[in-house]
Design a protein around this motif. Structure first.
Motif, PDB file in Angstrom:
ATOM      1  N   GLY A   1      -3.834   2.419   8.424  1.00 37.18           N
ATOM      2  CA  GLY A   1      -2.644   2.037   9.182  1.00 37.18           C
ATOM      3  C   GLY A   1      -1.351   2.091   8.406  1.00 37.18           C
ATOM      4  N   LEU A   2      -1.268   2.917   7.381  1.00 36.69           N
ATOM      5  CA  LEU A   2      -0.097   2.947   6.508  1.00 36.69           C
ATOM      6  C   LEU A   2       1.045   3.767   7.099  1.00 36.69           C
ATOM      7  N   THR A   3       2.229   3.558   6.558  1.00 37.31           N
ATOM      8  CA  THR A   3       3.384   4.364   6.931  1.00 37.31           C
ATOM      9  C   THR A   3       3.150   5.815   6.519  1.00 37.31           C
ATOM     10  N   GLN A   4       2.628   6.001   5.314  1.00 34.57           N
ATOM     11  CA  GLN A   4       2.254   7.328   4.799  1.00 34.57           C
ATOM     12  C   GLN A   4       1.007   7.166   3.935  1.00 34.57           C
ATOM     13  N   LEU A   5       0.139   8.158   3.978  1.00 32.83           N
ATOM     14  CA  LEU A   5      -1.014   8.189   3.080  1.00 32.83           C
ATOM     15  C   LEU A   5      -1.095   9.573   2.457  1.00 32.83           C
ATOM     16  N   HIS A   6      -0.984   9.611   1.137  1.00 34.19           N
ATOM     17  CA  HIS A   6      -1.129  10.862   0.390  1.00 34.19           C
ATOM     18  C   HIS A   6      -2.551  10.912  -0.164  1.00 34.19           C
ATOM     19  N   VAL A   7      -3.268  11.983   0.126  1.00 26.40           N
ATOM     20  CA  VAL A   7      -4.601  12.186  -0.435  1.00 26.40           C
ATOM     21  C   VAL A   7      -4.468  13.230  -1.535  1.00 26.40           C
ATOM     22  N   VAL A   8      -4.883  12.844  -2.749  1.00 21.16           N
ATOM     23  CA  VAL A   8      -4.734  13.708  -3.916  1.00 21.16           C
ATOM     24  C   VAL A   8      -6.107  14.038  -4.490  1.00 21.16           C
ATOM     25  N   LYS A   9      -6.122  14.986  -5.413  1.00 21.42           N
ATOM     26  CA  LYS A   9      -7.376  15.484  -5.980  1.00 21.42           C
ATOM     27  C   LYS A   9      -8.132  14.425  -6.786  1.00 21.42           C
TER      28      LYS A   9
ATOM     29  N   LYS B   1       0.175 -11.636  -0.933  1.00 16.17           N
ATOM     30  CA  LYS B   1       0.953 -11.843   0.300  1.00 16.17           C
ATOM     31  C   LYS B   1       2.409 -12.174  -0.015  1.00 16.17           C
ATOM     32  N   LEU B   2       2.650 -13.001  -1.032  1.00 13.90           N
ATOM     33  CA  LEU B   2       4.025 -13.317  -1.441  1.00 13.90           C
ATOM     34  C   LEU B   2       4.761 -12.066  -1.906  1.00 13.90           C
ATOM     35  N   THR B   3       4.059 -11.241  -2.679  1.00 18.54           N
ATOM     36  CA  THR B   3       4.645  -9.982  -3.154  1.00 18.54           C
ATOM     37  C   THR B   3       5.034  -9.107  -1.968  1.00 18.54           C
ATOM     38  N   ALA B   4       4.130  -8.998  -1.006  1.00 20.70           N
ATOM     39  CA  ALA B   4       4.375  -8.185   0.186  1.00 20.70           C
ATOM     40  C   ALA B   4       5.587  -8.679   0.956  1.00 20.70           C
ATOM     41  N   LYS B   5       5.660  -9.976   1.170  1.00 22.69           N
ATOM     42  CA  LYS B   5       6.782 -10.544   1.929  1.00 22.69           C
ATOM     43  C   LYS B   5       8.107 -10.319   1.216  1.00 22.69           C
ATOM     44  N   GLU B   6       8.105 -10.482  -0.100  1.00 20.84           N
ATOM     45  CA  GLU B   6       9.339 -10.304  -0.870  1.00 20.84           C
ATOM     46  C   GLU B   6       9.786  -8.839  -0.845  1.00 20.84           C
ATOM     47  N   ILE B   7       8.834  -7.935  -0.971  1.00 21.58           N
ATOM     48  CA  ILE B   7       9.148  -6.500  -0.929  1.00 21.58           C
ATOM     49  C   ILE B   7       9.712  -6.124   0.438  1.00 21.58           C
ATOM     50  N   ALA B   8       9.046  -6.554   1.496  1.00 17.90           N
ATOM     51  CA  ALA B   8       9.504  -6.224   2.856  1.00 17.90           C
ATOM     52  C   ALA B   8      10.864  -6.850   3.148  1.00 17.90           C
ATOM     53  N   LYS B   9      11.064  -8.097   2.734  1.00 19.15           N
ATOM     54  CA  LYS B   9      12.324  -8.804   2.977  1.00 19.15           C
ATOM     55  C   LYS B   9      13.506  -8.054   2.355  1.00 19.15           C
ATOM     56  N   ARG B  10      13.272  -7.426   1.220  1.00 17.64           N
ATOM     57  CA  ARG B  10      14.351  -6.721   0.511  1.00 17.64           C
ATOM     58  C   ARG B  10      14.456  -5.244   0.910  1.00 17.64           C
ATOM     59  N   ASN B  11      13.695  -4.839   1.922  1.00 19.00           N
ATOM     60  CA  ASN B  11      13.678  -3.441   2.367  1.00 19.00           C
ATOM     61  C   ASN B  11      13.296  -2.476   1.253  1.00 19.00           C
TER      62      ASN B  11
ATOM     63  N   LEU C   1      -7.293  -7.005  -3.199  1.00 22.07           N
ATOM     64  CA  LEU C   1      -5.867  -7.315  -3.204  1.00 22.07           C
ATOM     65  C   LEU C   1      -5.049  -6.153  -2.672  1.00 22.07           C
ATOM     66  N   MET C   2      -5.542  -4.922  -2.882  1.00 23.26           N
ATOM     67  CA  MET C   2      -4.814  -3.759  -2.352  1.00 23.26           C
ATOM     68  C   MET C   2      -4.673  -3.859  -0.842  1.00 23.26           C
ATOM     69  N   GLY C   3      -5.761  -4.127  -0.160  1.00 20.07           N
ATOM     70  CA  GLY C   3      -5.729  -4.223   1.296  1.00 20.07           C
ATOM     71  C   GLY C   3      -4.884  -5.392   1.777  1.00 20.07           C
ATOM     72  N   ILE C   4      -5.012  -6.530   1.095  1.00 17.12           N
ATOM     73  CA  ILE C   4      -4.214  -7.711   1.445  1.00 17.12           C
ATOM     74  C   ILE C   4      -2.736  -7.404   1.293  1.00 17.12           C
ATOM     75  N   LEU C   5      -2.363  -6.774   0.189  1.00 18.76           N
ATOM     76  CA  LEU C   5      -0.978  -6.411  -0.085  1.00 18.76           C
ATOM     77  C   LEU C   5      -0.432  -5.469   0.987  1.00 18.76           C
ATOM     78  N   ALA C   6      -1.174  -4.418   1.302  1.00 26.27           N
ATOM     79  CA  ALA C   6      -0.724  -3.444   2.302  1.00 26.27           C
ATOM     80  C   ALA C   6      -0.596  -4.091   3.672  1.00 26.27           C
ATOM     81  N   ASP C   7      -1.619  -4.831   4.089  1.00 24.00           N
ATOM     82  CA  ASP C   7      -1.591  -5.476   5.403  1.00 24.00           C
ATOM     83  C   ASP C   7      -0.420  -6.440   5.528  1.00 24.00           C
ATOM     84  N   ALA C   8      -0.203  -7.255   4.497  1.00 23.44           N
ATOM     85  CA  ALA C   8       0.878  -8.241   4.548  1.00 23.44           C
ATOM     86  C   ALA C   8       2.250  -7.573   4.545  1.00 23.44           C
TER      87      ALA C   8
END
Length: 186
Positions: free
Chosen positions: A76-84, A22-32, A44-51
């Protein structure tokens, strides 16, 4: 700027790991900074994305078809790439990102950050690789990396390509201002 974050599909057994995501997510979002990650909604992946999304950030997921088919993709992501497959996942995440962070995780997290670091050593990119050392999670690993260097299996310049920090603000500061070290090719 975009940062790829590798982390567990499990939340681990200590609440501090989820808090670190959650801290990582907030810091990333705060810095655009845009988040690039494995595209899952679990651990942790889901927690990170949601936060990141809750903090108003942009989240790009990259998930292999097989994991999407098992209903592990975050919807609910901004973008989701599905790869092989996983190879395409790692390649696309590397292409989309300007740097890489490993949060606590298991074998997959280690494999992803080590492959990315190896690509840097081989000169395929000049992007920083970092470990968010939450509650000393990576202490033994960093000791082993030092051991590899001491045994002459790792050049000091390769070791210097890694950023290890227990504070997310300074870790991201170091990623944003990263200057690649001179590489000694033997």
């Amino acid at each position: 700027m975009r940062l790829a974050v590798f982390c567990g599909a499990s939340a681990g057994n200590q609440p501090v790991y989820a808090e670190a995501a959650k801290l990582t997510a907030k810091e990333i979002a705060k810095r655009n900074i845009e988040l690039v990650y494995g595209g899952g909604h679990v651990g942790l992946m889901g927690i990170l994305a949601d936060a990141t999304l809750e903090a108003g950030g942009s989240v790009i997921g990259v998930i292999p078809e097989s994991l999407k088919a098992r209903e592990l993709a975050h919807q609910g992501l901004t973008q989701l790439h599905v790869v092989k497959d996983m190879h395409e996942r790692k390649a696309l995440m590397a292409d989309l990102s300007d740097g890489f962070i490993a949060l606590p995780g298991g074998a997959g997290t280690m494999e992803e950050i080590f492959e990315t670091w190896t690509w840097g050593i081989l000169g395929y990119h000049r992007k920083p690789c970092a470990f968010f050392n939450v509650a000393g999670y990576f202490d033994l690993l960093t000791q082993f990396i030092t051991h590899m260097e001491q045994q002459a299996f790792l050049e000091p310049s390769y070791r210097n390509m890694l950023i290890v920090d227990a504070q997310i603000q300074s870790l991201i500061n170091n990623l944003v201002t990263y200057q690649p070290p001179a590489i000694k090719w033997s």
